[in-house]
Design a protein around this motif. Structure first.
Motif, mmCIF file in Angstrom:
data_model
loop_
_atom_site.group_PDB
_atom_site.id
_atom_site.type_symbol
_atom_site.label_atom_id
_atom_site.label_comp_id
_atom_site.label_asym_id
_atom_site.label_seq_id
_atom_site.Cartn_x
_atom_site.Cartn_y
_atom_site.Cartn_z
ATOM 1 N N UNK A 1 69.802 115.730 18.322
ATOM 2 C CA UNK A 1 70.798 115.051 17.497
ATOM 3 C C UNK A 1 71.928 115.993 17.083
ATOM 4 N N UNK B 1 73.248 118.737 18.714
ATOM 5 C CA UNK B 1 74.165 119.337 19.692
ATOM 6 C C UNK B 1 73.855 120.804 19.928
ATOM 7 N N UNK C 1 72.583 121.676 23.557
ATOM 8 C CA UNK C 1 73.618 121.766 24.584
ATOM 9 C C UNK C 1 74.416 123.049 24.460
ATOM 10 N N UNK D 1 74.590 125.822 27.406
ATOM 11 C CA UNK D 1 75.847 125.874 28.155
ATOM 12 C C UNK D 1 76.616 127.182 27.998
ATOM 13 N N UNK E 1 69.148 109.199 20.578
ATOM 14 C CA UNK E 1 69.681 110.298 19.776
ATOM 15 C C UNK E 1 71.127 110.567 20.183
ATOM 16 N N UNK E 2 71.800 111.413 19.388
ATOM 17 C CA UNK E 2 73.210 111.686 19.663
ATOM 18 C C UNK E 2 73.439 112.287 21.040
ATOM 19 N N UNK E 3 72.495 113.150 21.466
ATOM 20 C CA UNK E 3 72.691 113.834 22.750
ATOM 21 C C UNK E 3 71.443 113.741 23.602
ATOM 22 N N UNK E 4 71.579 113.062 24.730
ATOM 23 C CA UNK E 4 70.538 113.079 25.755
ATOM 24 C C UNK E 4 71.209 113.653 26.983
ATOM 25 N N UNK E 5 70.740 114.832 27.407
ATOM 26 C CA UNK E 5 71.449 115.545 28.465
ATOM 27 C C UNK E 5 70.542 115.820 29.649
ATOM 28 N N UNK E 6 71.106 115.659 30.849
ATOM 29 C CA UNK E 6 70.436 116.084 32.082
ATOM 30 C C UNK E 6 71.058 117.403 32.516
ATOM 31 N N UNK E 7 70.225 118.434 32.566
ATOM 32 C CA UNK E 7 70.702 119.713 33.108
ATOM 33 C C UNK E 7 70.129 119.860 34.513
ATOM 34 N N UNK E 8 70.981 120.126 35.484
ATOM 35 C CA UNK E 8 70.504 120.308 36.851
ATOM 36 C C UNK E 8 71.115 121.574 37.422
#
Lengths: 470, 250, 224
Positions: free
Chosen positions: A220, A222, A225, A229, A267-274
């Motif tokens: 939620x 951030x 990320x 990143x 949630x605020x942030x659902x991220x796929x990291x590839x």
């Protein structure tokens, strides 16, 4: 994290008498329970999703080796690396080596329960790195030098005043942080510099997608990320049970996760990291590493405890557990509290260390009813109790008391008269008052409760008398 | 129809009146009730991991109740033990597993038996008072008993039901839990007792004597005038005497 | 670096009752089949008004939004929002679709890397997802990830017809558009937040404090 699970009863006593903790806990259960209930009501497909999620997990676990290998192949194809750790020690060694190879000094971290499980922060610090927790709750407990007390909200036991004081001391200023807003703003300011100066970022993973080699991170704040990143190197720590076959499968679980945890739809942030940054990217890590951690999970897979590996770490079981609600997470003595911790801690640390946990439950079953993947938690707790009994690990006095009782219960002709005697005696002791305030050797009951008096004659005796049978 | 009463050890030893109330309800609904010699369902052994003794007791129960088309218990936890856990005790023994499955199919918790199987809800009782009802965990979660007690209580003339806040939260009995972890149990039963008092009800009712003894004990220690009965006693018109713990005047 | 790969996979295979040495064998039927079929599970009902569902979810997630029928209106919507949010400049992702909007002289976004903190940012989403109110932002040379996280206030444009119903629609689209997935695919659902202080929700933790979505009906082309 060093376990104090063996001191459970002492921990409970302390927790029950800790007024600040009790006030903080009062905020927990109601909030999470109500929010989850509202979220579930608003989604007619919830039960169907639960059934599908359980099936997805069971299927994946039944083919875990294949999916792990596919995941690894896809990570490598996307330019990342996969490392395998059979133990906590091996996982620590890998992470330290990766940090050394990255010539790191500052290491930022997103919230990772498996990171707590392998005690990665202590290892990093001992190896000369500076791990900085970026999740606000984790940061607070890092400053307080305490373990997390909830898997979703690690600092739930801290009051605003506690946090303001921690910040005042560690951020070196004399300001009064008068509100939660002020605290969060200060955390934002302080953490921003740390995000931007990190060499390595370590996160956990909510799901690993076999099909694409992606890591799914759900936050939620951030912070996950920014941790993943900004630095040159991103290290993902994940238990081997985190893999799911496809993004479609992850979608089912994602629909359940936030609703079960905080009552949010998403949630605020659902991220796929590839993989690492691609050649034309302007940001992102140049090295992407996934560390797959076993640490007892393959043993669970091959045992009667396999269903525990369905867990998606939502925390719903904690939120609905009356024991957790009474004492909070620290009482459980290790990384995982509540019902899921009462199964995991004994399995990972052993029953000698964590033997109280499976017993400190009335088996009310509320946890199982709210678990998004229907883990049969009371059943698993019973299995642990059976193992304890079989290994002679139950305390001697209770073993004897039960053995005596069972001896009688298996002999109806003895049981009737024996119990009849007992209840006549108790009834006489209570007299006309109908209850006993004190009873020697029954302090566990009578310290806080009256003992209602028995009638003085058993039902079976009265029945045979009244109905004239045998 | 022939019904065997599974009395339950707590009713047998502690409050036989509940057993007689159950018999009255069953007979009024047209059953012929018999009571085979019995001890206990074996939960204390089972929940403490003593599977050998649990199985020995279960075999005894299965034998004793083999010939009855219906086995009825005035307790959610005991009925749950027979219906849900006996079969799993014999997972590796196909003969006894079959017999356990057979018993499970014939076993019922009292209130749900009256409502679901016999379709009898009204026993012609009157009891002008306000009552609150605690859902025991086994009844609620193992057997899905929730609406039935309320429907039956709704037929008792003059009885008003005031719903308990957090009715679905455990009372802290848990069999041996309450004496193995007394501080935790005390905290849970205190929360429950205060919730009962907060309803303003005259009576606390439930379908499990373990829960009732536990909550009655705490209510008594708090000097609360709330009277505690098993739901069968009220339904059968047998709640005119002292409640559990002898608390208060009717 | 040598590690426990064989040990872990061996232990897993063993636990599943597979013969030793089966590590390294290709995926068995069941796993391979599922990876090919990609079955879809239960999905929430969205109804016919997909955009309505999307904007309702955006609001539930504490984002704000505006809708513009064409690029000029989109620019006006952005200007209007900046005024309300109290910013007078923006740092924008250097994407052609953003560059080619008809910015007035009084509001020329600065195209480049996002500022470390404090600024208002402007970026572009590939897709929207109605079931969650999420914006789907893909890392790329023209839309770096940090644009989504560093600004205090984030304005995000997306084409109205790129709002899909469900998560699975987004995955399908991504698989078709990208031979290999972008390094990061962010599903952003509202501003950042935390409830870590006494369980009271605070918007704006480490990511943006405010999120404003502008749906553009015509003329916004995210892909060349």
């Amino acid at each position: 994290m060093k376990s104090t699970a063996h001191a459970f009863e002492h921990n409970v006593h302390v927790a029950l008498h800790d007024e600040r903790l009790q006030r903080a806990l009062g905020r927990v259960s109601g909030g999470f329970i109500d929010k989850r209930r509202q979220a579930v009501r608003a989604l007619p497909e919830f039960e169907a999703l639960r059934r599908t999620a359980r099936d997805i997990k069971d299927h994946t676990l039944a083919h875990l080796g294949d999916y792990l290998e596919r995941f690894e192949a896809r990570v490598i194809a996307s330019g990342g690396q996969v490392h395998w750790a059979s133990s906590a020690g091996e996982a620590r060694r890998i992470v330290i080596e990766l940090c050394r190879a990255a010539d790191a000094r500052r290491v930022t971290k997103g919230k990772t329960m498996v990171g707590e499980e392998i005690a990665i922060n202590e290892a990093l610090a001992a190896a000369g790195f500076e791990p900085v927790e970026t999740d606000l709750g984790e940061y607070i407990i890092q400053l307080a030098e305490e373990p997390p007390s909830h898997i979703i909200a690690p600092a739930i036991h801290k009051t605003r005043a506690d946090i303001a004081e921690l910040f005042r001391r560690h951020h070196h200023h004399e300001q009064e942080l008068a509100s939660a807003r002020a605290i969060v703003d200060e955390a934002r300011r302080v953490m921003r510099q740390r995000f931007l100066s990190a060499d390595v970022g370590i996160t956990g993973a909510n799901f690993l997608i076999a099909d694409t080699g992606s890591v799914v991170l759900v936050t939620n704040e951030g912070n996950g990320d920014l941790t993943a990143t900004v630095p040159r190197t991103h290290i993902v720590l994940a238990g081997i049970e985190k893999v799911v076959p496809t993004l479609e499968d992850a979608s089912v679980l994602l629909r359940l996760l936030a609703r079960s945890a905080t009552g949010q739809a998403f949630t605020s942030y659902t991220t796929l990291f590839t993989g690492p940054r691609q050649p034309q990217d302007r940001d992102g890590p140049s090295a992407f590493h996934v560390v797959l951690v076993d640490n007892g999970r393959s043993a669970m897979l091959g045992s009667e405890y396999r269903d525990m590996l369905r867990c998606i770490r939502c925390g719903a079981c904690l939120n609905h557990c009356p024991i957790y609600g009474a004492v909070g997470g620290h009482a459980y003595g290790w990384v995982y509290p509540g019902p899921m911790g009462s199964v995991l801690s004994p399995l990972i640390l052993g029953l000698k260390e964590a033997g109280d946990l499976p017993n400190a439950s009335t088996l009310c079953g509320r946890c199982e009813t709210v678990c998004p993947v229907s883990i049969p938690l009371p059943g698993l707790l019973r299995k642990l109790r059976a193992r304890q009994h079989a290994e002679g690990l139950a305390p001697r006095r209770s073993r004897w008391a039960l053995a005596l009782w069972a001896f009688a219960a298996r002999r109806p002709r003895l049981y009737g008269p024996l119990m009849g005697l007992g209840v006549r005696l108790l009834a006489r002791l209570a007299g006309h008052r109908g209850r006993l305030r004190r009873l020697p050797s029954a302090g566990a009951w009578t310290d806080s409760r009256d003992l209602p008096a028995p009638a003085g004659e058993t039902f079976q005796a009265a029945w045979r008398r009244e109905r004239g049978h045998e | 129809m022939r019904v065997a009463l599974f009395v339950t050890c707590l009713v047998d030893l502690y409050r036989p009146r509940v057993g007689f109330a159950a018999v009255r309800l069953l007979e009024q609904a047209g059953c012929q009730v018999e009571v085979p010699v019995q001890t206990c369902c074996g939960q204390p052994a089972y929940n403490n991991g003593d599977l050998d003794n649990a199985r020995a007791i279960a075999r005894q129960v299965i034998e004793a109740f083999a010939d009855y088309p219906y086995v009825v218990a005035p307790s959610g936890s005991c009925a749950g033990m027979l219906k849900c856990h006996y079969p799993s005790l014999f997972a590796d023994d196909s003969e006894w597993r079959a017999r356990a499955d057979d018993l499970a199919a014939r076993s019922h918790e009292l209130v749900s038996f009256l409502h679901d199987t016999l379709d009898v809800c009204d026993f012609g009782t009157a009891y002008p008072a306000t009552a609150t009802y605690h859902d025991s965990c086994s009844s609620l979660r193992e057997l899905g008993v929730q609406a039935q007690p309320r429907r039956l209580l709704a037929q008792v003339a003059g009885l008003q039901i005031e719903e308990l806040a957090d009715t679905q939260v455990c009372c802290g009995f848990g069999g041996t839990f309450c004496v193995k972890y007394p501080e935790l149990s005390a905290r849970m039963v205190d929360d429950k007792a205060r919730a009962v008092i907060a309803t303003g009800a005259h009576l606390l009712l439930a379908g499990d004597l373990g829960c009732l003894l536990n909550i009655a004990g705490r209510l008594g220690r708090l000097e609360s005038p709330v009277r505690v009965y098993h739901i069968a006693e009220v339904l059968a018109g047998m709640a005119d005497g002292p409640g559990l713990g002898g608390g208060g005047e009717p | 670096m040598s590690d426990d790969r064989a040990t872990v996979l061996g232990a897993v295979r063993n636990a599943l009752g597979r013969p030793p040495g089966s590590e390294g064998h290709p995926a068995d039927g069941a796993a391979g089949q599922r990876l090919q079929r990609r079955p879809i599970g239960p999905q929430p009902q969205i109804g016919d008004d997909r955009i309505g569902a999307f904007t309702q979810q955006l609001e539930t997630a504490a984002a704000t939004w505006a809708r513009a029928s064409a690029p000029m209106e989109a620019v006006q919507a952005v200007q209007e929002y900046l005024r309300r949010a109290g910013h007078d400049t923006m740092i924008a992702a250097d994407h052609p679709a953003l560059r080619h909007l008809p910015w007035p002289a009084t509001l020329q976004p600065h195209f480049g890397a996002p500022a470390d903190s404090g600024a208002c940012g402007l970026t572009l989403a590939e897709l929207g997802i109605a079931e969650t109110g999420s914006l789907v932002l893909c890392a790329s040379p023209t839309t770096p990830t940090l644009h989504n996280f560093l600004p205090d206030t984030l304005i995000c444009l997306l084409p109205t017809d790129a709002v899909f119903a469900h998560l699975e629609d987004a995955w399908q689209w991504l698989r078709r558009q990208y031979a290999s997935l972008p390094r990061a695919v962010n599903l952003v659902t509202g501003p950042s937040r935390t409830a870590d202080v006494e369980q009271r929700l605070q918007l704006g933790a480490h990511g943006p404090r405010q999120l404003h979505a502008v749906l553009v009906d015509n003329g916004l082309h995210t892909r060349p």
